[in-house]
Design a protein around this motif. Structure first.
Motif, mmCIF file in Angstrom:
data_model
loop_
_atom_site.group_PDB
_atom_site.id
_atom_site.type_symbol
_atom_site.label_atom_id
_atom_site.label_comp_id
_atom_site.label_asym_id
_atom_site.label_seq_id
_atom_site.Cartn_x
_atom_site.Cartn_y
_atom_site.Cartn_z
ATOM 1 N N THR A 58 47.686 41.820 43.008
ATOM 2 C CA THR A 58 46.453 41.505 43.735
ATOM 3 C C THR A 58 46.364 42.337 45.004
ATOM 4 O O THR A 58 47.303 43.043 45.379
ATOM 5 N N ASP A 60 45.345 40.527 47.773
ATOM 6 C CA ASP A 60 45.161 39.354 48.632
ATOM 7 C C ASP A 60 46.240 39.348 49.718
ATOM 8 O O ASP A 60 47.190 38.566 49.685
ATOM 9 N N ARG A 165 35.778 40.995 48.791
ATOM 10 C CA ARG A 165 37.159 40.720 48.377
ATOM 11 C C ARG A 165 37.512 39.242 48.568
ATOM 12 O O ARG A 165 37.214 38.643 49.601
#
Length: 526
Positions: A58, A60, A165
């Motif tokens: 990811t 993140d 995002r």
């Protein structure tokens, strides 16, 4: 073919392969730094640590600051608070710098421009201009679609916006920035100033009163400051009360603001924003004592964002944090940016905050921030900045003469000492540059214009150097003379950057021993 083998037949593919290796290594949870609230382990002691995590596969990237109790034997106890769980996108006090401190054509200092972080305060006459100032200076990418500047600002504050995002937490990753605890119990020793000259008695008595006010009921909370790669410096309540762990303030340097739009990219690839070291101290200006915080963006902006017209810039900034719960745009003291100052690079070293000599022997000292200019400045020189802590005026920038020292160079960590007085007034600074030189700067003269420039240098130094500053009259006007024993290398291909902070010890003979600077091995060294 093994899954950890990367085949690259051209530089672009090699670069992409190396980036994939580094991003893979960064995945997961990683503690990156922390600090204790004091040196004594007792019932109320706790430690704080900063960290980041990015789940595998990811983008993140998130961070956290965690306070943990310390047991009687020093072991970790219960978690007191997690900053990430106490943050909300609404009600945040975020201030941004929209333009750095500069000097205009007539030589007049132009103060930093700052404002609350709201869409209508983003510089620019229209949507395109505002988005340009947030990082889309080359073009507005297709993924941004018809979103407004307000959508982007709300996202950067922490709101979830469709098409941007996805994040699991508001607080961005904390990688290289250090946690800086500003406690109500901090005492920098200026209360020891007494008697003559008059300024010592005045500043000393006022400092003792300032310390008492900090500790009194209604005084400021103990705070923890840390930079994150969400574009902001964050200030958290570091107490153990009901507000502990809550964000009190956030600050966005102008050098960070200029590429923050990329954080919303659904295909975001990790970038650095406010990633440098921090320092705090009590200082005196404007006939009163204050508490200030000085920090840098570190490596933030060192590479070009996908939709930016150019590579970003590094900066150093200062904030008045005497009253963190009442922090406003007026508490942004200054910001020096590589965008407007060719000597300012990406400052990776920790700044220092000290008093230096006043206008004459009987005048009160002036408080300054001192730091190396870092790497990749436009000028390429190693430069020591000495900056007025209140205004951001550069009192002097000291660098060696000779074109050889301006070749891919920069000054890194520095240390200041009171070598020639007993008044706690810094008069000598040591710092290492990217060519491996350890420099000595003499700041004894009351007039900063007379501090002079470095005159003697060696290309490289041994990994451990011991030397004593000269007290001879001939040395008094050579503030930048490198402290050397013998040279280690003979050509530019064997240069070893001096990157860590020099260690200074006082010997019984009142001489100073300078040692402990680390020299990085050249590329290809064993």
């Amino acid at each position: 073919m093994p899954d950890n083998y990367f085949l690259a037949r051209n530089p672009a593919k090699l670069k992409a392969a190396l980036e994939a290796i580094f991003e893979s290594a960064a995945e997961g949870d990683a503690p990156v730094g922390g600090g204790g609230t004091g040196s004594r382990i007792s019932t109320g002691s706790f430690t704080v640590s900063a960290s980041y995590k990015v789940p595998s596969g990811t983008n993140d990237w998130t961070g956290d600051v965690v306070a943990t109790k310390v047991g009687a034997l020093g072991a970790d106890g219960d978690v007191l608070w997690r900053a990430s769980t106490k943050m909300s996108s609404s009600g945040r006090n975020i201030v941004m710098a929209t333009a750095p401190t500069t000097v205009n054509g007539s030589g007049t200092l132009v103060p930093v421009a700052a404002a609350p972080f709201e869409a209508n305060n983003i510089p620019g006459a229209d949507r395109a201009a505002q988005l340009g100032n947030l990082g889309f200076s080359s073009s507005v990418p297709s993924w941004f679609g018809s979103h407004t500047v307000a959508d982007l600002v709300n996202y950067l504050k922490g709101s979830a916006i469709s098409g941007f995002r996805s994040r699991s937490a508001i607080l961005g990753d904390i990688v290289n920035s250090t946690t800086e605890i500003v406690s109500t119990a901090d005492n920098f020793g200026y209360g020891s100033w007494t008697a003559t000259p008059t300024w010592k008695a005045t500043l000393g008595s006022r400092y003792r009163a300032y310390l008492a006010a900090k500790k009194a009921a209604g005084g400021p909370p103990t705070m923890l400051y840390v930079g994150a790669n969400d574009g902001m410096l964050h200030g958290f309540d570091a107490s153990t009360g009901a507000s502990a762990g809550s964000e009190v303030l956030a600050f966005i340097p102008s050098s960070s603001l200029q590429h923050m739009a990329e954080l919303a990219n659904p295909s975001y690839s990790h970038r650095y924003y406010v990633d440098g070291a921090l320092a705090s101290s009590d200082v005196y200006y404007g006939d009163a004592w204050h508490t200030v915080l000085v920090g840098s963006t570190g490596a933030g902006g060192a590479n070009r964002a996908p939709n930016a017209a150019a590579v970003g810039n590094g900066s150093m900034f200062a904030l008045n944090v005497s009253n963190p719960t009442g922090f406003t745009k007026d508490n942004v003291l200054w910001e020096l940016s590589g965008k407007t100052d060719s000597d300012m690079g990406f400052a990776l070293g920790k700044p220092i905050i000290v008093p230096v000599s006043g206008a004459d022997a009987n005048a009160a000292p002036r408080f300054v921030a001192i730091f190396g200019n870092g790497i990749n400045s436009s000028s390429g020189k190693p430069v020591l900045f000495v900056v007025d802590i209140q205004t951001g005026q550069v009192l002097n920038r000291l660098s060696p003469s000779g074109g050889g020292y301006a070749l891919r160079n920069g000054l890194m960590n520095v240390v200041a000492v009171a070598a020639s007085n007993n008044n706690r007034i810094a008069d000598t600074v040591y710092g290492g540059d990217m060519q491996g030189n350890l420099w000595k700067f003499d700041l004894r003269d009351p007039n900063p214009a007379n501090w002079g420039f470095p005159t003697v240098a060696h290309r490289c130094l041994p990994p451990r150097v011991m030397a004593w500053p000269s007290r001879s009259p001939a040395d008094s006007r050579s503030p930048g003379q490198p402290v050397v024993a013998t040279t280690l290398c003979s050509g530019p291909d064997s240069i070893s950057p001096a990157t860590t902070t020099p260690s200074v010890r006082v010997r019984r003979s009142s001489r100073f021993t300078v040692s402990g600077t680390t020299w990085l091995p050249p590329w290809g060294a064993g």
